[in-house]
Design an enzyme around this catalytic site. Structure first.
Site, short mmCIF file in Angstrom:
data_model
loop_
_atom_site.label_atom_id
_atom_site.label_comp_id
_atom_site.label_asym_id
_atom_site.label_seq_id
_atom_site.Cartn_x
_atom_site.Cartn_y
_atom_site.Cartn_z
N SER A 1 11.25 29.12 1.85
CA SER A 1 12.42 29.66 2.52
C SER A 1 12.86 30.98 1.88
CB SER A 1 13.55 28.64 2.42
OG SER A 1 14.70 29.12 3.07
N LYS B 1 14.11 30.78 6.86
CA LYS B 1 15.19 31.40 6.09
C LYS B 1 16.40 30.47 6.07
CE LYS B 1 17.45 35.40 4.82
NZ LYS B 1 17.87 34.67 3.61
N ASN C 1 15.65 25.18 6.88
CA ASN C 1 16.32 25.14 5.57
C ASN C 1 17.81 25.40 5.78
OD1 ASN C 1 17.50 26.56 3.12
ND2 ASN C 1 15.57 25.86 2.27
N ASN D 1 19.22 23.00 0.90
CA ASN D 1 19.39 23.80 -0.32
C ASN D 1 20.70 23.40 -0.99
OD1 ASN D 1 19.76 25.83 -2.21
ND2 ASN D 1 20.11 27.43 -0.69
N CYS E 1 23.85 26.11 -3.57
CA CYS E 1 25.04 26.92 -3.25
C CYS E 1 26.26 26.38 -4.00
CB CYS E 1 25.39 26.84 -1.78
SG CYS E 1 24.01 26.78 -0.71
N LYS F 1 16.25 20.35 -1.69
CA LYS F 1 15.62 21.40 -2.52
C LYS F 1 16.42 21.54 -3.81
CE LYS F 1 13.74 26.07 -2.48
NZ LYS F 1 13.43 27.26 -1.68
N ASN G 1 13.99 25.63 -6.85
CA ASN G 1 14.65 26.82 -6.35
C ASN G 1 14.56 27.89 -7.45
OD1 ASN G 1 16.31 28.58 -4.83
ND2 ASN G 1 17.45 26.85 -4.00
N THR G 2 15.19 29.04 -7.26
CA THR G 2 15.07 30.10 -8.27
C THR G 2 15.88 29.79 -9.53
OG1 THR G 2 16.88 31.28 -7.21
CG2 THR G 2 14.66 31.94 -6.59
#
Lengths: 245, 301
Positions: free
Chosen positions: B20, B44, B99, B127, B130, B165, B192-193
């Site tokens: 994503s 995305k 996503n 995700n 956040c 995720k 994730n990052t």
């Protein structure tokens, strides 16, 4: 967008911290002046985007300023070595928006993306005045080349070492007028001043730090009057009316 | 030779999935190559309402990687479901992974409910990195209880398999994974990052306008492998492994660590053809490693 390997024919310094690289390889994906290529640089994670200054059937040239890690490495590249490029990126300038007489205003390295635009405009039989602005004579690029294309070329430098002393907008004050469209590429403050000064329509080439260069990462989105736009994919060339300064 | 893998009953022709945020909504990339070679596509990240995201610069170069602070720019779930996904479905027959993100439990619920109703969505990826606006801004995914809360909420409204995720910015990712499993998650995507920063020493300012951003790229592969393996050992959910994958050998490594499918992220930004190249490379590598069926290596270490 196309991807391919290119061979360096020439990579040399043409002005203070400014280099020109000429490469041979497939240029079919490049359609308009103002489009750019994304250069793979060994030693960097991300590619580096550069406007195509000029191209032929099987060669292309880029003019770049050495400003950081990527361009520092590039300036060391030798003739004959191979480079991977993504080509034909971005929308480029639209010459059809100018009917007869174009004003092209460039600042510093911004003289590069407009070069093929001016070539196209002149080939289409349009009259072109190019205003080039630099800090000083040591940064002067493409002056002779623009003149050879048949454009009227005017120069301004901050220190007066070549052309008139002052800004590109000072040069615009001295022009006769009659322009029906303008194109501009250079520092943002300069382009903003040009857009505010000229009451004709125009196109502006924006610059932003990019991720992918081809529209998939949304790393270079800017605000426009027409909503969020990716500089790499929806631009880099935008209508003056759409740019939010 | 078998390259297909199965996630919760959904077959992927191969384990390769663009991650994503690194592949748009698939449409741009469809002009680069035939995207039908991909096992799946993770779209995305989408929120309930449209978002501009963060101001530029959003990107910073790093050694063997990059930082992004795009900030979830997206057109909102309505445009996703009504325009983007149907347009992709016309040209893509593989697995579509929507996503979704949210800044509150309610937003996750509404978003998941909307994508779940789309007949073209096969898997929902949630995700949880956040910030929780009702929880002091801490990311949902950094706390086992809130991660479980999101999982339960989205499971209630989804008819499709739900993958959570996971964020790597935690002390014990296995505990978060177990909490999601207990809350009913169908699978997990990780990582994730990693939160990071670069500083422009001449301007004396952070490179990205948002100050911090998500670090990804080849450099994070070892971290991702370790976390995938820990999670694989801690729970029984299928995993989409993600982080630093740049070639077929990384895909094999990720699967050996415990992933069933493998996502390719930042590498797409260096090379928009990366996923296609990996798909082509994978059978050759399998032959070299005497792997007849790719499923036999999942979690083998």
């Amino acid at each position: 967008m196309r991807q391919g390997d290119y061979t360096i024919l020439e990579n040399s310094r043409i002005a203070s911290r400014i280099w020109r690289m000429t490469l041979s390889g497939d240029t079919e994906g490049i359609l308009r002046g103002g489009q750019f290529v994304d250069v793979e640089v060994d030693g960097c994670f991300l590619r580096r985007p550069f406007a195509v200054t000029d191209w032929t059937k099987d060669t292309l040239s880029l003019i770049y300023k050495v400003v950081g890690q990527g361009t520092e490495i590039m300036s060391q590249w030798r003739e004959g070595s191979s480079v991977n490029l993504l080509t034909g990126l971005g929308n480029g300038f639209d010459t059809s928006l100018c009917r007869k007489k174009a004003l092209v205003v460039c600042g510093g390295i911004g003289a590069s993306p407009a070069f093929h635009l001016v070539k196209e405009l002149i080939e289409e039989g349009k009259e072109v005045t190019v205003v080039l602005g630099y800090n000083n004579a040591s940064e002067l690029i493409l002056f002779d080349e623009y003149r050879k294309l048949g454009a009227g070329v005017r120069v301004a430098t901050m220190d007066g070492s070549v052309g008139i002393k002052g800004l590109v907008t000072d040069v615009i004050d001295t022009l006769d007028g009659g322009y029906d469209f303008f194109y501009t590429c250079g520092p943002k403050v300069m382009m903003e001043a040009v857009c505010r000064k000229l009451d004709i329509s125009g196109q502006v080439s924006l610059e932003e730090r990019m991720g992918c260069g081809c529209g998939i990462c949304f790393g270079c989105t800017c605000h426009t009057a027409d909503g969020p736009k990716r500089v790499c994919f929806d631009g880099p060339v935008f209508k003056k009316e759409d740019v939010i300064w | 030779m078998v390259t297909s893998v199965n996630l919760c009953g959904i077959e992927l022709r191969n384990p390769v999935v663009p991650a994503s945020g690194t592949f748009g909504f698939g449409l741009e990339a469809s002009s680069f190559y035939d995207i039908n070679c991909l096992g799946g596509i993770s779209l995305k990240g989408t929120t309930l309402e449209a978002r501009f995201g963060n101001e530029c610069p959003r990107i910073a170069e790093c050694p063997d990687g990059m930082i992004n602070s795009v900030g979830l720019q997206n057109p909102g779930v309505k445009v996703l479901v009504e325009e983007k996904i149907p347009a992709l479905r016309k040209i893509y027959g593989g697995v579509v992974i929507a996503n979704v993100s949210g800044f509150s439990i309610e937003e996750y619920e509404k978003c998941c409910s909307a994508v779940s109703a789309s007949p073209d969505v096969d898997i929902i990826e949630v995700n949880v990195s956040c910030p929780n606006v009702h929880g002091g801004g801490l990311a949902f995914g950094t706390d086992a209880a809130t991660a479980a809360q999101v999982t339960r909420a989205v499971k209630r409204v989804s008819t499709k398999p739900v993958f959570i995720k996971l964020s790597p910015n935690v002390t014990d990712i296995a505990a978060i994974a177990r909490a999601c499993e207990e809350a009913g998650a169908d699978g997990l995507t990780l990582i994730n990052t990693i939160l990071g920063m670069r500083i422009d020493i001449r301007r004396r300012k952070p490179v990205v306008a948002n100050r911090y951003g998500g670090f990804s790229g080849r450099a994070v592969l070892p971290v991702a492998l370790r976390m995938v393996n820990q999670v694989h050992n801690a729970c029984s959910l299928p995993i989409m492994g993600c982080g630093g994958v740049s070639c077929a050998s990384d895909v094999v490594e990720m699967m050996m660590a415990g992933a069933t499918a493998v996502q390719v992220g930042a590498e797409n930004l260096r090379n928009p053809m990366a996923c296609r190249d990996i798909v082509n490379e994978l059978p050759l590598l399998m032959e070299e490693l005497h792997i007849e069926n790719i499923n036999e290596i999942i979690g083998i270490v």
